[in-house]
Design a protein around this motif. Structure first.
Motif, PDB file in Angstrom:
ATOM      1  N   ARG A  17       1.967  -5.234   5.449  1.00 22.42           N
ATOM      2  CA  ARG A  17       2.858  -4.074   5.267  1.00 22.42           C
ATOM      3  C   ARG A  17       4.211  -4.520   4.733  1.00 22.42           C
ATOM      4  O   ARG A  17       4.815  -3.855   3.876  1.00 22.42           O
ATOM      5  N   SER A 121      -5.438  -5.749   4.149  1.00 23.48           N
ATOM      6  CA  SER A 121      -4.975  -4.624   3.320  1.00 23.48           C
ATOM      7  C   SER A 121      -5.496  -3.312   3.884  1.00 23.48           C
ATOM      8  O   SER A 121      -4.786  -2.319   3.956  1.00 23.48           O
ATOM      9  N   ARG A 122      -6.785  -3.338   4.276  1.00 19.31           N
ATOM     10  CA  ARG A 122      -7.393  -2.119   4.825  1.00 19.31           C
ATOM     11  C   ARG A 122      -6.675  -1.703   6.100  1.00 19.31           C
ATOM     12  O   ARG A 122      -6.349  -0.529   6.297  1.00 19.31           O
ATOM     13  N   VAL A 125      -3.373  -0.121   5.278  1.00 20.56           N
ATOM     14  CA  VAL A 125      -3.510   1.269   4.810  1.00 20.56           C
ATOM     15  C   VAL A 125      -3.685   2.201   6.002  1.00 20.56           C
ATOM     16  O   VAL A 125      -3.027   3.237   6.118  1.00 20.56           O
ATOM     17  N   GLY A 134      -6.159   8.402   6.474  1.00 23.99           N
ATOM     18  CA  GLY A 134      -5.967   6.951   6.467  1.00 23.99           C
ATOM     19  C   GLY A 134      -7.273   6.223   6.718  1.00 23.99           C
ATOM     20  O   GLY A 134      -7.570   5.210   6.086  1.00 23.99           O
ATOM     21  N   GLY A 138      -9.117   3.721   4.294  1.00 20.65           N
ATOM     22  CA  GLY A 138      -9.419   2.360   4.743  1.00 20.65           C
ATOM     23  C   GLY A 138     -10.886   2.008   4.529  1.00 20.65           C
ATOM     24  O   GLY A 138     -11.216   0.975   3.944  1.00 20.65           O
TER      25      GLY A 138
ATOM     26  N   LEU B  74      -6.370   3.146  -5.326  1.00 24.79           N
ATOM     27  CA  LEU B  74      -5.854   2.460  -4.137  1.00 24.79           C
ATOM     28  C   LEU B  74      -6.479   1.072  -3.997  1.00 24.79           C
ATOM     29  O   LEU B  74      -5.784   0.090  -3.714  1.00 24.79           O
ATOM     30  N   LEU B  78      -4.547  -2.505  -4.077  1.00 23.00           N
ATOM     31  CA  LEU B  78      -4.610  -3.458  -2.965  1.00 23.00           C
ATOM     32  C   LEU B  78      -5.339  -4.740  -3.339  1.00 23.00           C
ATOM     33  O   LEU B  78      -5.536  -5.605  -2.491  1.00 23.00           O
TER      34      LEU B  78
END
Lengths: 234, 167
Positions: A17, A121-122, A125, A134, A138, B74, B78
């Motif tokens: 983040r 990263s997931r 998110v 969300g 994800g 997205l 990422l």
């Protein structure tokens, strides 16, 4: 192909983040300060980001190479004038600065991709976007990472099979049609099997994820991102 | 021995299937970016990517087609190497081809809502040829001006040059 590479650099140990915040701050600052001085400062900062990721500038530029023709085309088109002397370098200055700005932002995003695991990263998110949206994002992102190589292999098998049967002698539109329809058919087949498998395994909105925790080094990264955003507003 | 299941919130059957389809389609659009055919007119090769966006709208409908394109963006931001030339990262979404990319979810949703005549899903085979062609023309209208405006705003050249470059 640009992807995560394991290492123990500072950037690898940062919270995803905090790294996303740095990227956003960098993009905002680059768009707010598209001047020679602003871009010189941002270049130095991008150098620091690359050093933190233990990534050489040449390797980062190699990953951003696809964009180079577009970035050169902008200033080149702007420099052309309809009459003599045909090329006016002064008109190309602003587009050249804009192109360079994009290059700096791309290099910083390459550093993120190289240093962040997909799973992190997931999780980032899902912790940034609350609720079911969300979770949808994800799960969806994780599935895209998982299935991209599978679908690429499907498409490349289709093309190999087509070539082996002299399909390369066919017209362009014919070839595109064959590859597309085979790709869509296989993707839907895989999606249906995946849907059944997900239901069979009690696919839930609230799975267990890796735990993210801000450490002291993340506070430094967040301050860096905050500084970039504040600089945007100056 | 018993497993604790009180907190598990299961995803409904239809949502699980649609999620799987949207994610797979997002991956397919990414995979299509790698399938390039030489273009005799321009140095940039033809890829099947935009066709993937059109098919997402037609086959998945406005909601899930748009969601598939959103997932594609997205995942690319990422780090999934799904953008042109196997690139990835947030930088691409402000880069030189960002206008095309941002317009994909809108284009898929617009195409889906024309083909299916609303938000609910119908059989795309039932839609007439005129409707399909009209939907795809609408898709082109959404995607290409977005890129021209983006080039004009982002790279800082005058709009007529930008429209010429986007062609």
């Amino acid at each position: 192909m640009l992807s995560y590479e394991p290492h123990d650099s500072l950037a690898h140990r940062l919270d995803p983040r905090a790294k996303l915040a740095v990227q956003v701050g960098f993009a905002l600052a680059a768009f707010a300060h598209t001047t020679p001085r602003g871009l010189a400062i941002l270049t130095a900062l991008a150098g620091c980001v690359l050093a933190a990721a233990r990534l050489s500038p040449i390797a980062a530029l190699r990953e951003a190479r696809y964009a180079l023709p577009f970035l050169v085309a902008g200033p080149a088109i702007a420099a052309l004038t309809p009459g003599p002397p045909w090329i006016a370098a002064s008109q190309a200055v602003v587009p050249a600065l804009a192109s360079y700005r994009v290059l700096v932002v791309l290099v910083v995003s390459v550093a993120y991709v190289r240093t962040t695991r997909v799973r992190d990263s997931r999780t980032a998110v899902q912790s940034l976007v609350p609720g079911r949206p969300g979770r949808f994002l994800g799960v969806g992102v994780a599935l895209v990472f998982r299935f991209l190589p599978v679908l690429l292999a499907d498409l490349s098998r289709t093309r190999t099979a087509m070539r082996a049967r002299l399909g390369s002698e066919r017209g362009l539109i014919d070839r595109m049609e064959i590859v597309t329809s085979a790709g869509v058919r296989r993707a839907f087949g895989r999606a249906d099997r995946l849907g059944v498998a997900l239901r069979a395994r009690c696919f839930a909105w609230n799975p267990t994820l890796s735990r993210l925790r801000f450490a002291r080094r993340d506070v430094a990264a967040l301050c860096f991102a905050g500084g970039l955003v504040a600089w945007t507003l100056v | 021995m018993s497993a604790e299941t009180g907190d598990v919130e299961l995803v409904g059957d239809a949502a699980a299937s649609n999620l799987a389809r949207a994610a797979l389609f997002a991956a397919l659009i990414g995979a299509f970016a790698y399938v390039s055919f030489p273009n005799p007119v321009s140095p940039a090769p033809v890829t099947l990517q935009v066709l993937g966006v059109f098919l997402a709208g037609i086959l998945l409908g406005p909601v899930w087609g748009g969601a598939a394109c959103g997932l594609y963006l997205l995942a690319g931001a990422l780090g999934a190497p799904v953008f042109a030339g196997g690139s990835a990262g947030l930088g691409v979404l402000v880069g030189p081809t960002a206008g095309y990319l941002w317009s994909y979810p809108f284009a898929a949703a617009a195409i889906g809502s024309v083909v299916h005549g609303g938000v609910s899903l119908t059989d795309p085979k039932a839609a007439g040829l005129a409707r399909l062609v009209g939907a795809m023309v609408l898709g082109v209208v959404v995607i290409y001006p977005a890129e021209a405006l983006k080039i004009a705003a982002g790279v800082g050249i005058v709009r007529s040059d930008a429209i010429a470059a986007a062609r």
